[in-house]
Design a protein around this motif. Structure first.
Motif, PDB file in Angstrom:
ATOM      1  N   TYR A 160      -5.483   6.435  -1.988  1.00  0.00           N
ATOM      2  CA  TYR A 160      -6.244   6.169  -0.764  1.00  0.00           C
ATOM      3  C   TYR A 160      -7.119   4.949  -1.047  1.00  0.00           C
ATOM      4  CZ  TYR A 160      -4.773  10.347   1.740  1.00  0.00           C
ATOM      5  OH  TYR A 160      -4.032  11.285   2.405  1.00  0.00           O
ATOM      6  N   PHE A 161      -6.583   3.792  -0.712  1.00  0.00           N
ATOM      7  CA  PHE A 161      -7.111   2.505  -1.141  1.00  0.00           C
ATOM      8  C   PHE A 161      -8.495   2.188  -0.592  1.00  0.00           C
ATOM      9  CE2 PHE A 161      -4.136   2.200   2.379  1.00  0.00           C
ATOM     10  CZ  PHE A 161      -4.917   1.621   3.368  1.00  0.00           C
ATOM     11  N   ALA A 162      -8.923   2.847   0.483  1.00  0.00           N
ATOM     12  CA  ALA A 162     -10.262   2.578   1.021  1.00  0.00           C
ATOM     13  C   ALA A 162     -11.323   2.890  -0.020  1.00  0.00           C
ATOM     14  CB  ALA A 162     -10.501   3.386   2.287  1.00  0.00           C
ATOM     15  N   PHE A 163     -11.104   3.963  -0.781  1.00  0.00           N
ATOM     16  CA  PHE A 163     -12.112   4.384  -1.754  1.00  0.00           C
ATOM     17  C   PHE A 163     -12.024   3.586  -3.049  1.00  0.00           C
ATOM     18  CE2 PHE A 163     -11.510   7.937   1.126  1.00  0.00           C
ATOM     19  CZ  PHE A 163     -12.819   8.217   1.478  1.00  0.00           C
ATOM     20  N   THR A 164     -10.815   3.348  -3.549  1.00  0.00           N
ATOM     21  CA  THR A 164     -10.705   2.526  -4.758  1.00  0.00           C
ATOM     22  C   THR A 164     -11.170   1.105  -4.453  1.00  0.00           C
ATOM     23  OG1 THR A 164      -8.360   2.175  -4.227  1.00  0.00           O
ATOM     24  CG2 THR A 164      -8.882   3.890  -5.843  1.00  0.00           C
ATOM     25  N   GLY A 165     -10.877   0.632  -3.252  1.00  0.00           N
ATOM     26  CA  GLY A 165     -11.343  -0.692  -2.858  1.00  0.00           C
ATOM     27  C   GLY A 165     -12.853  -0.760  -2.812  1.00  0.00           C
ATOM     28  N   ALA A 166     -13.483   0.297  -2.296  1.00  0.00           N
ATOM     29  CA  ALA A 166     -14.945   0.335  -2.212  1.00  0.00           C
ATOM     30  C   ALA A 166     -15.577   0.374  -3.595  1.00  0.00           C
ATOM     31  CB  ALA A 166     -15.390   1.546  -1.397  1.00  0.00           C
ATOM     32  N   VAL A 167     -14.958   1.104  -4.520  1.00  0.00           N
ATOM     33  CA  VAL A 167     -15.475   1.181  -5.888  1.00  0.00           C
ATOM     34  C   VAL A 167     -15.357  -0.187  -6.567  1.00  0.00           C
ATOM     35  CG1 VAL A 167     -15.134   2.211  -8.170  1.00  0.00           C
ATOM     36  CG2 VAL A 167     -15.035   3.651  -6.126  1.00  0.00           C
ATOM     37  N   MET A 168     -14.255  -0.889  -6.344  1.00  0.00           N
ATOM     38  CA  MET A 168     -14.115  -2.237  -6.909  1.00  0.00           C
ATOM     39  C   MET A 168     -15.148  -3.182  -6.319  1.00  0.00           C
ATOM     40  SD  MET A 168     -10.054  -2.972  -7.592  1.00  0.00           S
ATOM     41  CE  MET A 168      -9.441  -2.565  -5.960  1.00  0.00           C
ATOM     42  N   TRP A 311      -2.205  -3.607   0.479  1.00  0.00           N
ATOM     43  CA  TRP A 311      -1.202  -3.998  -0.521  1.00  0.00           C
ATOM     44  C   TRP A 311      -1.891  -4.548  -1.772  1.00  0.00           C
ATOM     45  CZ3 TRP A 311       4.111  -3.784  -1.012  1.00  0.00           C
ATOM     46  CH2 TRP A 311       4.731  -4.670  -1.898  1.00  0.00           C
ATOM     47  N   GLY A 312      -2.889  -5.398  -1.581  1.00  0.00           N
ATOM     48  CA  GLY A 312      -3.599  -5.985  -2.710  1.00  0.00           C
ATOM     49  C   GLY A 312      -4.325  -4.942  -3.549  1.00  0.00           C
ATOM     50  N   ASP A 315      -1.851  -2.762  -5.447  1.00  0.00           N
ATOM     51  CA  ASP A 315      -1.287  -3.518  -6.569  1.00  0.00           C
ATOM     52  C   ASP A 315      -2.271  -3.558  -7.739  1.00  0.00           C
ATOM     53  OD1 ASP A 315       0.603  -5.118  -7.916  1.00  0.00           O
ATOM     54  OD2 ASP A 315      -0.350  -6.957  -7.213  1.00  0.00           O
ATOM     55  N   LYS A 316      -3.524  -3.845  -7.449  1.00  0.00           N
ATOM     56  CA  LYS A 316      -4.541  -3.944  -8.504  1.00  0.00           C
ATOM     57  C   LYS A 316      -4.776  -2.606  -9.201  1.00  0.00           C
ATOM     58  CE  LYS A 316      -7.113  -7.787  -6.440  1.00  0.00           C
ATOM     59  NZ  LYS A 316      -8.377  -8.187  -5.767  1.00  0.00           N
ATOM     60  N   THR A 317      -4.604  -1.516  -8.479  1.00  0.00           N
ATOM     61  CA  THR A 317      -4.870  -0.195  -9.060  1.00  0.00           C
ATOM     62  C   THR A 317      -3.607   0.468  -9.611  1.00  0.00           C
ATOM     63  OG1 THR A 317      -4.767   0.708  -6.793  1.00  0.00           O
ATOM     64  CG2 THR A 317      -6.954   0.291  -7.719  1.00  0.00           C
ATOM     65  N   GLY A 318      -2.487  -0.258  -9.613  1.00  0.00           N
ATOM     66  CA  GLY A 318      -1.277   0.243 -10.260  1.00  0.00           C
ATOM     67  C   GLY A 318      -0.458   1.229  -9.459  1.00  0.00           C
ATOM     68  N   PHE A 319      -0.628   1.242  -8.134  1.00  0.00           N
ATOM     69  CA  PHE A 319       0.117   2.196  -7.315  1.00  0.00           C
ATOM     70  C   PHE A 319       1.354   1.584  -6.661  1.00  0.00           C
ATOM     71  CE2 PHE A 319      -3.914   4.436  -7.668  1.00  0.00           C
ATOM     72  CZ  PHE A 319      -3.465   5.721  -7.939  1.00  0.00           C
ATOM     73  N   LEU A 320       1.692   0.364  -7.064  1.00  0.00           N
ATOM     74  CA  LEU A 320       2.907  -0.269  -6.584  1.00  0.00           C
ATOM     75  C   LEU A 320       3.855  -0.514  -7.746  1.00  0.00           C
ATOM     76  CD1 LEU A 320       1.576  -2.961  -4.058  1.00  0.00           C
ATOM     77  CD2 LEU A 320       2.315  -0.620  -3.578  1.00  0.00           C
TER      78      LEU A 320
END
Length: 369
Positions: A160-168, A311-312, A315-320
Motif C-alpha cells: 500500500y504505497f501511500a504509507f510507504t511513500g509517506a514514510v519516505m 509505480w515509482g 519500484d523503490k520499495t521492491g514490490f515490482l
C-alpha cells in the motif's frame, strides 16, 4: 475491415460490368463513392464489442450500477456481463488469460505488479480515486500523523504505497525497516489484532467502515487519503490487445460511466439505495463509506500522475519485478481514449450538467498532464 473488403469487391464488379457495357467513363466516380461509403461506415464509432465481461469484485462499482440502472450502457450500444472472482489476484489472472475484458476493483498495486511481471495490461480509466480506508487504533490513542507509525506495529501490507511513500517523505530511505509491517489476509483479523493489542495500528478496507464506526474498542486515526491525496485506490484496466482492437468500445464504456458519475454526484442518497441492492447489502453499510464525501471519491479519470507516482514508490520499495526497470509505465496508461470520450460525452450529454463536465475537464488537466 470486412465492410471495406466488401466495398472493394463491389467496386471491382461494377468496374468490370461498366467496362463491358462501354461505361468506363463513370467507373472512377462510382469507385470513389463506394470507398467514401466504406470509410464513413468505418468511422461511425460503433462499439466493436457490444458485451463486456467485467469483474468489479464483491463490493461492486457504483458507477457501473448506475449506468446499468439508468440505461447509460444501453444508450451506448453495450451491455455488461458480470464475472465474479474470489480475490483481486484472481480477477487479474482472469484478465490476463482473457476470461474477462475489464477489471475495475483490483486496486492499483496489483495491476502495476502484473504489468511489471510482463503481463500486457493498459490502464484506461478509474473507479475509486480514494476508497475511504480508515486507519484504526485502540480507543484513546492520539494521532499526530504518519510519523506515529515509525517503530510501531502496523497491520498493513507495505505494498500500500501511500504509507510507504509517506514514510519516505519523512526522510526514511527504507520504509520497510522504519515500520514493523504486519500482514493479514483479512481486514477483520487485522481489526481483532488491534483490539487484542497485538498491533498498534491497522488499515481497514472500505467495507469495514460500518463496523469500526460502531465499535467502542477502537478509534479512527485517519484515512489513507489523508496520508496521500488522490492516491489512486482502484484503476480500470484491460488487456492492451483488447484496447487496441476495441477503441470505440472503450470510449463507449467511458461515456456511460461519465454520465453515471454525474448522476451519482447529484443523487447520493439514491445511489446508496441502488448500490446496496446491487451488492445485497444493508443501506447503512454502504452509506457508512459512500456518504463520506471527503474520503470516498469515485472518478472515471485514469489519473496518470497518481499511477506514475505509485509505480515509482513500488519500484523503490521492491514490490515490482526486476523487469520493471525496462518498462515505461506510460506505455501502459492510455489517456487519449479518455480525453476523446470526455469531449464526446461533453458534446453529447453536457447539457445535462455543464458544471460537471467542466469540472471533469479541469480534473483531467490536473491529474494527467
Amino acid at each position: 475491415m470486412k465492410k471495406r473488403i466488401l466495398a472493394v469487391l463491389l467496386v471491382s464488379a461494377m468496374v468490370l460490368g461498366l467496362a463491358g457495357c462501354g461505361g468506363s467513363s463513370d467507373s472512377s466516380s462510382e469507385e470513389g463513392k463506394q470507398e467514401e461509403t466504406a470509410e464513413e461506415s468505418k468511422d461511425e464509432g460503433s462499439p466493436e464489442t457490444t458485451k463486456i465481461r467485467w469483474n468489479y469484485g464483491t463490493s461492486g462499482n457504483v458507477m457501473v450500477t448506475i449506468a446499468e440502472e439508468k440505461g447509460y450502457f444501453e444508450d451506448e450500444g453495450i451491455s455488461i456481463e458480470s464475472v465474479p472472482a474470489d480475490a483481486n489476484s484472481d480477477a487479474l489472472t482472469m484478465l490476463a488469460t482473457g476470461k474477462v475484458d475489464v477489471v475495475s476493483n483490483a486496486g492499483t498495486s496489483n495491476p502495476l505488479q502484473q504489468i511489471a511481471s510482463g503481463v500486457d495490461l493498459t490502464i484506461f480509466g478509474g473507479h475509486m480515486v480514494t476508497g475511504c480506508m480508515p486507519v484504526v487504533a485502540k480507543k484513546g490513542t492520539v494521532w499526530n500523523g504518519p510519523e506515529d507509525l515509525i517503530g510501531k506495529k502496523f497491520a498493513c501490507n507495505p505494498s500500500y504505497f501511500a504509507f510507504t511513500g509517506a514514510v519516505m517523505d519523512l526522510g526514511y530511505d527504507n520504509p520497510l525497516e522504519a515500520v514493523e509491517w504486519v500482514t493479514y489476509t483479512d481486514y477483520n483479523d487485522a481489526l481483532s489484532a488491534v483490539v487484542r493489542g497485538e498491533v498498534d495500528y491497522a488499515l481497514m478496507g472500505t467495507g469495514q467502515n460500518y463496523t469500526v464506526q460502531n465499535m467502542d474498542e477502537v478509534d479512527i486515526m485517519c484515512y489513507q487519503s489523508d496520508i496521500m491525496p488522490n492516491y489512486s485506490c482502484c484503476r480500470m484496466e484491460c488487456q492492451t490487445k483488447f484496447l487496441e482492437e476495441n477503441p470505440n468500445t472503450i470510449k463507449a464504456i467511458i461515456r456511460a460511466l461519465l454520465r453515471a458519475q454525474c448522476y451519482y454526484e447529484s443523487n447520493k442518497e439514491e445511489a446508496v439505495t441502488l448500490h446496496a441492492k446491487k451488492i445485497n447489502a444493508e443501506e447503512d453499510y454502504v452509506a457508512a463509506y459512500m456518504n463520506d464525501d471527503k474520503h470516498y471519491v469515485v472518478s472515471v479519470d485514469p489519473l496518470r500522475n497518481s499511477v506514475e507516482r505509485a509505480w515509482g514508490i513500488l519500484d523503490k520499495t521492491g514490490f515490482l519485478d526486476e523487469n520493471a526497470k525496462e518498462i515505461n509505465i506510460d506505455d501502459h496508461i492510455n489517456t487519449d481514449l479518455y480525453e476523446e470520450a470526455l469531449a464526446e460525452a461533453t458534446e453529447k450529454y453536457g447539457d445535462e450538467n455543464p458544471e460537471f463536465y467542466e469540472k471533469m475537464q479541469t480534473f483531467y488537466e490536473e491529474n494527467n498532464k
